[in-house]
Write a protein that holds these residues in place. Structure first.
Motif, PDB file in Angstrom:
ATOM      1  N   ASP A  92       0.979  -1.201   0.170  1.00 17.00           N
ATOM      2  CA  ASP A  92      -0.049   0.156  -0.012  1.00 17.00           C
ATOM      3  C   ASP A  92       0.855   1.280  -0.002  1.00 17.00           C
ATOM      4  OD1 ASP A  92      -2.048  -1.978   0.237  1.00 17.00           O
ATOM      5  OD2 ASP A  92      -2.511  -1.259   2.190  1.00 17.00           O
ATOM      6  N   ARG A  93       2.114   1.145   0.801  1.00 12.59           N
ATOM      7  CA  ARG A  93       2.558   2.183   0.907  1.00 12.59           C
ATOM      8  C   ARG A  93       3.730   2.867  -0.475  1.00 12.59           C
ATOM      9  NH1 ARG A  93       8.220   3.062   1.599  1.00 12.59           N
ATOM     10  NH2 ARG A  93       8.399   0.648   1.980  1.00 12.59           N
ATOM     11  N   LEU A  94       4.177   1.708  -1.205  1.00 14.76           N
ATOM     12  CA  LEU A  94       4.896   2.002  -2.452  1.00 14.76           C
ATOM     13  C   LEU A  94       3.919   2.216  -3.663  1.00 14.76           C
ATOM     14  CD1 LEU A  94       7.460  -0.916  -2.123  1.00 14.76           C
ATOM     15  CD2 LEU A  94       7.750   1.487  -1.838  1.00 14.76           C
ATOM     16  N   ARG A  95       2.555   1.544  -3.415  1.00 17.51           N
ATOM     17  CA  ARG A  95       1.593   1.941  -4.558  1.00 17.51           C
ATOM     18  C   ARG A  95       1.260   3.447  -4.358  1.00 17.51           C
ATOM     19  NH1 ARG A  95      -2.494  -1.827  -7.867  1.00 17.51           N
ATOM     20  NH2 ARG A  95      -3.863  -0.114  -8.557  1.00 17.51           N
ATOM     21  N   ARG A  96       1.051   3.786  -3.408  1.00 11.90           N
ATOM     22  CA  ARG A  96       0.228   5.024  -2.884  1.00 11.90           C
ATOM     23  C   ARG A  96       1.300   6.250  -3.258  1.00 11.90           C
ATOM     24  NH1 ARG A  96      -1.438   3.802   1.858  1.00 11.90           N
ATOM     25  NH2 ARG A  96       0.707   4.464   3.034  1.00 11.90           N
ATOM     26  N   MET A  97       2.767   5.811  -3.049  1.00 13.19           N
ATOM     27  CA  MET A  97       3.761   6.788  -3.430  1.00 13.19           C
ATOM     28  C   MET A  97       3.968   6.834  -4.686  1.00 13.19           C
ATOM     29  SD  MET A  97       6.666   5.585  -0.489  1.00 13.19           S
ATOM     30  CE  MET A  97       7.824   6.952  -0.903  1.00 13.19           C
ATOM     31  N   THR A  98       3.822   5.918  -5.516  1.00 14.65           N
ATOM     32  CA  THR A  98       3.770   5.923  -7.208  1.00 14.65           C
ATOM     33  C   THR A  98       2.697   6.482  -7.604  1.00 14.65           C
ATOM     34  OG1 THR A  98       5.199   3.696  -6.864  1.00 14.65           O
ATOM     35  CG2 THR A  98       4.179   4.183  -9.064  1.00 14.65           C
ATOM     36  N   ASN A  99       1.394   6.297  -7.163  1.00 11.17           N
ATOM     37  CA  ASN A  99       0.334   6.666  -7.803  1.00 11.17           C
ATOM     38  C   ASN A  99       0.191   8.553  -7.713  1.00 11.17           C
ATOM     39  OD1 ASN A  99      -2.238   6.044  -9.105  1.00 11.17           O
ATOM     40  ND2 ASN A  99      -3.274   7.077  -7.536  1.00 11.17           N
ATOM     41  N   ARG A 100       1.011   9.056  -6.598  1.00 11.55           N
ATOM     42  CA  ARG A 100       1.052  10.297  -6.484  1.00 11.55           C
ATOM     43  C   ARG A 100       1.285  11.101  -7.680  1.00 11.55           C
ATOM     44  NH1 ARG A 100       0.524  12.803  -1.279  1.00 11.55           N
ATOM     45  NH2 ARG A 100       1.921  14.703  -2.189  1.00 11.55           N
ATOM     46  N   HIS A 101       2.194  10.395  -8.367  1.00 10.03           N
ATOM     47  CA  HIS A 101       2.765  11.078  -9.489  1.00 10.03           C
ATOM     48  C   HIS A 101       2.062  10.527 -10.924  1.00 10.03           C
ATOM     49  CE1 HIS A 101       5.645  12.258  -6.797  1.00 10.03           C
ATOM     50  NE2 HIS A 101       5.648  11.076  -6.185  1.00 10.03           N
ATOM     51  N   PHE A 102       0.932   9.891 -11.005  1.00  5.49           N
ATOM     52  CA  PHE A 102       0.389   9.200 -12.125  1.00  5.49           C
ATOM     53  C   PHE A 102      -1.119   9.400 -11.858  1.00  5.49           C
ATOM     54  CE2 PHE A 102      -1.518   5.285 -13.963  1.00  5.49           C
ATOM     55  CZ  PHE A 102      -0.785   5.500 -15.206  1.00  5.49           C
ATOM     56  N   GLY A 103      -1.891   9.413 -11.060  1.00  8.15           N
ATOM     57  CA  GLY A 103      -3.390   9.358 -11.004  1.00  8.15           C
ATOM     58  C   GLY A 103      -3.731  10.166 -10.158  1.00  8.15           C
ATOM     59  N   PRO A 104      -5.206  10.189  -9.761  1.00  9.33           N
ATOM     60  CA  PRO A 104      -6.110  10.833  -8.678  1.00  9.33           C
ATOM     61  C   PRO A 104      -5.674  10.349  -7.580  1.00  9.33           C
ATOM     62  CG  PRO A 104      -7.409  10.179 -10.486  1.00  9.33           C
ATOM     63  CD  PRO A 104      -6.013   9.441 -10.745  1.00  9.33           C
ATOM     64  N   PRO A 105      -5.833  11.238  -6.547  1.00 14.55           N
ATOM     65  CA  PRO A 105      -6.136  12.416  -6.317  1.00 14.55           C
ATOM     66  C   PRO A 105      -4.988  13.720  -6.815  1.00 14.55           C
ATOM     67  CG  PRO A 105      -5.914  11.914  -4.161  1.00 14.55           C
ATOM     68  CD  PRO A 105      -5.592  10.715  -4.949  1.00 14.55           C
ATOM     69  N   HIS A 106      -3.826  13.213  -6.649  1.00 15.91           N
ATOM     70  CA  HIS A 106      -2.695  14.010  -6.832  1.00 15.91           C
ATOM     71  C   HIS A 106      -2.447  14.353  -8.093  1.00 15.91           C
ATOM     72  CE1 HIS A 106      -2.048  13.516  -2.279  1.00 15.91           C
ATOM     73  NE2 HIS A 106      -2.248  12.524  -2.435  1.00 15.91           N
ATOM     74  N   SER A 107      -2.711  13.493  -8.940  1.00 18.13           N
ATOM     75  CA  SER A 107      -2.057  13.681 -10.324  1.00 18.13           C
ATOM     76  C   SER A 107      -3.381  13.386 -11.311  1.00 18.13           C
ATOM     77  CB  SER A 107      -0.814  13.246 -10.789  1.00 18.13           C
ATOM     78  OG  SER A 107       0.222  13.450  -9.953  1.00 18.13           O
ATOM     79  N   PRO A 108      -4.715  13.974 -11.025  1.00 21.70           N
ATOM     80  CA  PRO A 108      -5.650  13.589 -11.994  1.00 21.70           C
ATOM     81  C   PRO A 108      -5.742  13.811 -13.356  1.00 21.70           C
ATOM     82  CG  PRO A 108      -6.058  15.667 -10.996  1.00 21.70           C
ATOM     83  CD  PRO A 108      -4.659  15.382 -10.552  1.00 21.70           C
ATOM     84  N   HIS A 109      -4.854  14.525 -13.838  1.00 21.70           N
ATOM     85  CA  HIS A 109      -4.833  14.893 -15.312  1.00 21.70           C
ATOM     86  C   HIS A 109      -3.718  14.270 -16.206  1.00 21.70           C
ATOM     87  CE1 HIS A 109      -8.379  17.592 -14.492  1.00 21.70           C
ATOM     88  NE2 HIS A 109      -7.573  18.171 -13.517  1.00 21.70           N
TER      89      HIS A 109
END
Length: 411
Positions: free
Chosen positions: A93-110
């Protein structure tokens, strides 16, 4: 001598059409032979296990003496630590969450949708460069270079280095599947060497991005500091390797399987040519009908688990045959019919649960753009070989080449 269903799944002769094997397998929803893995082939059982916290993706939890022909290397044999794909919570969960910050919502939704115009330009350029319309290898000329170019741009990997990681990716992907003609020790060494070389290559890129960060995803992963802290160098290496390889391997098969299926169903191809919006339901039905990932091996039970009246012991190896679940008549009416108008299509093409495909939004968009443009621009496309030659892989299934012809290429 009659082959068992397990061996028929792995038999290269069944790559062109594995679905009769899956149909036979579903008669025994939990199939087990001798000391082999437990093979789950029906939709509801697979989906339930994908959401079951008693099922682990971490091979280190495999404790039974299972003879698994798709077992990966032991931890001591891996050149890189497991990626989050091969970990359980909370590390996953930690690694996937950190990776997703730069790929998808909510931090990089576009991020993904913002690439639409760029993806369209790549597709158009590849179709422009096809050359002789009388003989096209769709894999070599389109299906492979398209997602490779995309993942290189997304991560910030120089496109000129593609030939290097193409060879590494092929070796690593091949290690997922047993080759009866190859020496297992030699195959293991080859996969280990490929992982080592890929890791060294990525380490150099990461160090460069830390000194001179850009607007690419690798730079952001290497320099960002969020609520979960920063990734260690080894975590970053395994994550980058996962994104680089998984970011194109499955999409190559999705696009190629998709065009093959459309050429076998010309009425759907004509509809797509007339209405590009049909690409959305076409891709969803393709993910059910011809998924690029056929099965998920290397799952392990953390406790005794009862499935369809069978008790699977703690520490056992599981195979979840997604492609069989996608054709389960208990879940989908007339499942062997390709029907983009199908309703309620909750397929298993991207898995489900916490390990559902990380790159699914990008893969969907790539396939939609690729297939709609191929349908629009190729005049009277047709297969030159059916069935085509398939890759020697039961996990990642798709043609090695797809030779087609057309009368011309529209502007």
């Amino acid at each position: 001598m009659t082959q068992s269903p397990l061996h028929r799944i792995l038999d290269f002769a069944n790559r062109a059409d594995p679905y009769p094997v899956y149909e036979e397998l579903r008669k025994t929803p939990v199939y087990h032979e001798d000391d082999g893995p437990y093979v789950i082939s029906t939709y509801y059982e697979i989906r339930s296990l994908l959401h079951d916290p008693r099922i682990s993706s971490d091979a280190r939890n495999l404790t039974s003496a299972t003879r698994d022909p798709l077992a990966g290397p032991g931890q001591e044999d891996m050149a890189l630590p497991p990626s989050f794909l091969r970990l359980d919570p909370p590390e996953h969960d930690r690694l996937r969450r950190m990776t997703n910050r730069h790929f998808g919502p909510p931090h990089s939704p576009h991020r993904v949708d913002g690439m639409r115009a760029e993806l369209h330009g790549i597709v158009s350029g590849l179709i422009d460069d096809i050359g002789d319309p009388g003989r096209i290898d769709l894999v070599e000329q389109f299906s492979y270079p398209f997602p490779v170019t995309v993942i290189c741009r997304l991560l910030g990997v120089p496109r000129e280095d593609e030939a290097r990681f193409h060879a590494w990716a092929d070796t690593i992907a091949a290690s997922l599947d047993p080759d009866p003609d190859a020496d297992p020790a030699e195959r293991g060494r080859g996969a280990h060497d490929a992982r080592t070389q890929l890791g060294m290559y990525l380490a150099g890129l990461i160090e460069e991005r830390r000194r001179n960060p850009g607007d690419d995803m690798l730079s952001e992963l290497a320099t960002a500091k969020g609520p979960d802290g920063t990734m260690s160098t080894m975590e970053l290496l395994s994550t980058a390797a996962l994104l680089l390889i998984a970011g194109h391997e499955t999409t190559v098969n999705l696009v190629t399987n998709g065009m093959l299926t459309l050429l076998r169903h010309p009425e759907v191809l004509r509809r797509l040519r007339a209405d590009p919006r049909l690409a959305v339901p076409v891709v969803e039905e393709l993910l059910r009908f011809e998924p690029p990932v056929q099965l998920l091996p290397q799952r392990t039970t953390l406790a005794d688990v009862e499935v369809h009246g069978v008790t699977i012991p703690k520490g056992a190896s599981l195979w979840l045959v997604l492609a069989s679940g996608n054709r389960d008549p208990r879940r989908f009416g007339d499942p062997d019919r390709f029907d983009p108008d199908r309703e309620d299509i909750q397929h298993l093409g991207f898995g489900s649960g916490i390990h559902s495909c990380f790159g699914a939004p990008l893969a969907r968009l790539e396939a939609q753009l690729a297939l709609s443009e191929l349908a629009r621009r190729l005049e009277n496309p047709r297969l030159l070989e059916d069935p085509p030659p398939y890759r020697r892989n039961a996990v990642l299934r798709g043609p090695r080449h797809l030779h087609i012809a057309c009368d011309g290429i529209r502007a």
